[in-house]
Design a protein around this motif. Structure first.
Motif, PDB file in Angstrom:
ATOM      1  N   GLU A   1     -81.009  24.287 -35.387  1.00 15.29           N
ATOM      2  CA  GLU A   1     -81.474  25.082 -34.247  1.00 15.29           C
ATOM      3  C   GLU A   1     -80.784  24.603 -32.979  1.00 15.29           C
ATOM      4  O   GLU A   1     -80.557  23.409 -32.794  1.00 15.29           O
ATOM      5  N   MET A   2     -80.468  25.528 -32.112  1.00 12.45           N
ATOM      6  CA  MET A   2     -79.782  25.193 -30.866  1.00 12.45           C
ATOM      7  C   MET A   2     -80.619  24.225 -30.025  1.00 12.45           C
ATOM      8  O   MET A   2     -80.074  23.359 -29.343  1.00 12.45           O
ATOM      9  N   SER A   3     -81.940  24.336 -30.112  1.00 13.89           N
ATOM     10  CA  SER A   3     -82.823  23.475 -29.316  1.00 13.89           C
ATOM     11  C   SER A   3     -82.756  22.010 -29.753  1.00 13.89           C
ATOM     12  O   SER A   3     -83.144  21.129 -29.001  1.00 13.89           O
ATOM     13  N   LYS A   4     -82.254  21.741 -30.955  1.00 11.58           N
ATOM     14  CA  LYS A   4     -82.149  20.364 -31.445  1.00 11.58           C
ATOM     15  C   LYS A   4     -80.931  19.644 -30.871  1.00 11.58           C
ATOM     16  O   LYS A   4     -80.838  18.427 -30.945  1.00 11.58           O
ATOM     17  N   LEU A   5     -79.990  20.403 -30.325  1.00 14.48           N
ATOM     18  CA  LEU A   5     -78.766  19.819 -29.777  1.00 14.48           C
ATOM     19  C   LEU A   5     -78.890  19.603 -28.278  1.00 14.48           C
ATOM     20  O   LEU A   5     -79.466  20.423 -27.570  1.00 14.48           O
ATOM     21  N   LYS A   6     -78.333  18.508 -27.824  1.00 14.92           N
ATOM     22  CA  LYS A   6     -78.241  18.237 -26.390  1.00 14.92           C
ATOM     23  C   LYS A   6     -76.755  18.247 -26.052  1.00 14.92           C
ATOM     24  O   LYS A   6     -75.969  17.506 -26.652  1.00 14.92           O
ATOM     25  N   PHE A   7     -76.362  19.099 -25.123  1.00  8.41           N
ATOM     26  CA  PHE A   7     -74.957  19.201 -24.755  1.00  8.41           C
ATOM     27  C   PHE A   7     -74.668  18.277 -23.583  1.00  8.41           C
ATOM     28  O   PHE A   7     -75.437  18.208 -22.625  1.00  8.41           O
ATOM     29  N   VAL A   8     -73.555  17.562 -23.677  1.00 10.90           N
ATOM     30  CA  VAL A   8     -73.208  16.530 -22.706  1.00 10.90           C
ATOM     31  C   VAL A   8     -71.844  16.850 -22.105  1.00 10.90           C
ATOM     32  O   VAL A   8     -70.908  17.199 -22.831  1.00 10.90           O
TER      33      VAL A   8
ATOM     34  N   SER B   1     -67.667  17.930 -12.934  1.00 10.41           N
ATOM     35  CA  SER B   1     -67.205  19.191 -12.364  1.00 10.41           C
ATOM     36  C   SER B   1     -65.939  19.690 -13.054  1.00 10.41           C
ATOM     37  O   SER B   1     -65.745  20.875 -13.211  1.00 10.41           O
ATOM     38  N   THR B   2     -65.064  18.777 -13.501  1.00  6.61           N
ATOM     39  CA  THR B   2     -63.859  19.193 -14.200  1.00  6.61           C
ATOM     40  C   THR B   2     -64.208  19.819 -15.536  1.00  6.61           C
ATOM     41  O   THR B   2     -63.698  20.861 -15.887  1.00  6.61           O
ATOM     42  N   THR B   3     -65.101  19.200 -16.289  1.00  8.12           N
ATOM     43  CA  THR B   3     -65.483  19.726 -17.591  1.00  8.12           C
ATOM     44  C   THR B   3     -66.185  21.065 -17.444  1.00  8.12           C
ATOM     45  O   THR B   3     -65.915  21.990 -18.178  1.00  8.12           O
ATOM     46  N   ARG B   4     -67.077  21.175 -16.495  1.00  5.13           N
ATOM     47  CA  ARG B   4     -67.817  22.422 -16.324  1.00  5.13           C
ATOM     48  C   ARG B   4     -66.906  23.573 -15.950  1.00  5.13           C
ATOM     49  O   ARG B   4     -67.153  24.694 -16.332  1.00  5.13           O
ATOM     50  N   SER B   5     -65.846  23.314 -15.213  1.00  4.95           N
ATOM     51  CA  SER B   5     -64.965  24.401 -14.842  1.00  4.95           C
ATOM     52  C   SER B   5     -64.202  24.936 -16.050  1.00  4.95           C
ATOM     53  O   SER B   5     -63.611  25.983 -15.987  1.00  4.95           O
ATOM     54  N   ASN B   6     -64.222  24.198 -17.171  1.00  8.58           N
ATOM     55  CA  ASN B   6     -63.568  24.651 -18.391  1.00  8.58           C
ATOM     56  C   ASN B   6     -64.469  25.537 -19.237  1.00  8.58           C
ATOM     57  O   ASN B   6     -64.087  25.949 -20.304  1.00  8.58           O
ATOM     58  N   TRP B   7     -65.693  25.776 -18.829  1.00  8.83           N
ATOM     59  CA  TRP B   7     -66.647  26.651 -19.519  1.00  8.83           C
ATOM     60  C   TRP B   7     -67.138  26.092 -20.843  1.00  8.83           C
ATOM     61  O   TRP B   7     -67.520  26.834 -21.733  1.00  8.83           O
ATOM     62  N   TYR B   8     -67.120  24.773 -21.030  1.00  9.60           N
ATOM     63  CA  TYR B   8     -67.675  24.192 -22.241  1.00  9.60           C
ATOM     64  C   TYR B   8     -68.040  22.736 -21.996  1.00  9.60           C
ATOM     65  O   TYR B   8     -67.448  22.082 -21.147  1.00  9.60           O
ATOM     66  N   PRO B   9     -69.022  22.216 -22.740  1.00  3.97           N
ATOM     67  CA  PRO B   9     -69.372  20.798 -22.622  1.00  3.97           C
ATOM     68  C   PRO B   9     -68.368  19.937 -23.383  1.00  3.97           C
ATOM     69  O   PRO B   9     -67.543  20.450 -24.139  1.00  3.97           O
ATOM     70  N   ASP B  10     -68.443  18.632 -23.208  1.00  4.76           N
ATOM     71  CA  ASP B  10     -67.532  17.723 -23.903  1.00  4.76           C
ATOM     72  C   ASP B  10     -67.925  17.542 -25.368  1.00  4.76           C
ATOM     73  O   ASP B  10     -67.080  17.527 -26.239  1.00  4.76           O
ATOM     74  N   HIS B  11     -69.235  17.406 -25.631  1.00  3.59           N
ATOM     75  CA  HIS B  11     -69.713  17.216 -26.995  1.00  3.59           C
ATOM     76  C   HIS B  11     -71.208  17.503 -27.046  1.00  3.59           C
ATOM     77  O   HIS B  11     -71.833  17.745 -26.023  1.00  3.59           O
ATOM     78  N   ALA B  12     -71.762  17.482 -28.258  1.00  7.20           N
ATOM     79  CA  ALA B  12     -73.197  17.687 -28.458  1.00  7.20           C
ATOM     80  C   ALA B  12     -73.777  16.452 -29.137  1.00  7.20           C
ATOM     81  O   ALA B  12     -73.077  15.728 -29.844  1.00  7.20           O
ATOM     82  N   VAL B  13     -75.070  16.213 -28.891  1.00  6.89           N
ATOM     83  CA  VAL B  13     -75.771  15.083 -29.500  1.00  6.89           C
ATOM     84  C   VAL B  13     -76.946  15.626 -30.311  1.00  6.89           C
ATOM     85  O   VAL B  13     -77.734  16.426 -29.818  1.00  6.89           O
ATOM     86  N   LEU B  14     -77.037  15.179 -31.554  1.00  5.39           N
ATOM     87  CA  LEU B  14     -78.162  15.501 -32.431  1.00  5.39           C
ATOM     88  C   LEU B  14     -78.912  14.193 -32.652  1.00  5.39           C
ATOM     89  O   LEU B  14     -78.535  13.369 -33.481  1.00  5.39           O
ATOM     90  N   SER B  15     -79.952  13.980 -31.859  1.00  4.04           N
ATOM     91  CA  SER B  15     -80.680  12.699 -31.870  1.00  4.04           C
ATOM     92  C   SER B  15     -81.378  12.463 -33.203  1.00  4.04           C
ATOM     93  O   SER B  15     -81.901  13.385 -33.824  1.00  4.04           O
TER      94      SER B  15
END
Length: 150
Positions: A78-85, A120-134
């Motif tokens: 589920e998308m809610s299980k991921l935290k985007f960083v 701000s550099t990453t956000r201007s690329n329209w995507y996060p760097d990675h996701a975390v599944l705790s």
């Protein structure tokens, strides 16, 4: 003339504002995004985004294990299980990292820059760097039922 004016107003209200990159991501950039656990161990990457008929994201398919797609175990999360960083992954190596990098070149994903980037550099690329599944481990994900594209 009235139709032209109304059409122009409608078109301008439908445009995406310039700050949209701060609140939206491109789905094409999320595919291939690396997924890590809380200990910064790479679990896999997002291989598919599942959308229901109303356009809501139902979940993502994460490919776990394998090499170059061979032996990969696909699971639905589920998308809610991921935290985007937005910041690059921090490595826990015992040797100090050279200044301006997040670790050795072998620990940085090939599709991500090796140098540290600002939010701000990453956000201007329209995507996060990675996701975390705790709370997940590769073994726990491999034991989950495989997602099948039926």
């Amino acid at each position: 003339m009235r139709k032209l004016l109304l059409g122009g107003l409608l078109a301008t209200t439908m445009l995406i504002p310039a700050f949209a990159a701060d609140v939206m991501w491109r789905s094409s950039k999320l595919i291939g995004l690396n997924v890590y656990n809380s200990q910064n161990e790479k679990l896999g990457d997002i291989s598919e985004i599942l959308v229901d008929k109303s356009g809501k994201i139902n979940g993502v398919v994460i490919g776990v294990g394998g090499f170059l797609g061979m032996g990969q175990h696909d699971i639905k999360v589920e998308m809610s299980k991921l935290k985007f960083v937005d910041e690059p992954v921090r490595t826990s190596s015992s040797s100090p990292a050279p200044s301006g990098t997040t670790g050795s070149a072998s620990t940085v994903p090939a599709n991500r820059p090796a140098t540290a980037t600002t939010t701000s550099t990453t956000r201007s690329n329209w995507y996060p760097d990675h996701a975390v599944l705790s709370g997940a481990t590769k073994d726990s994900l491999k034991s989950m039922p495989e997602f099948k594209y039926d």
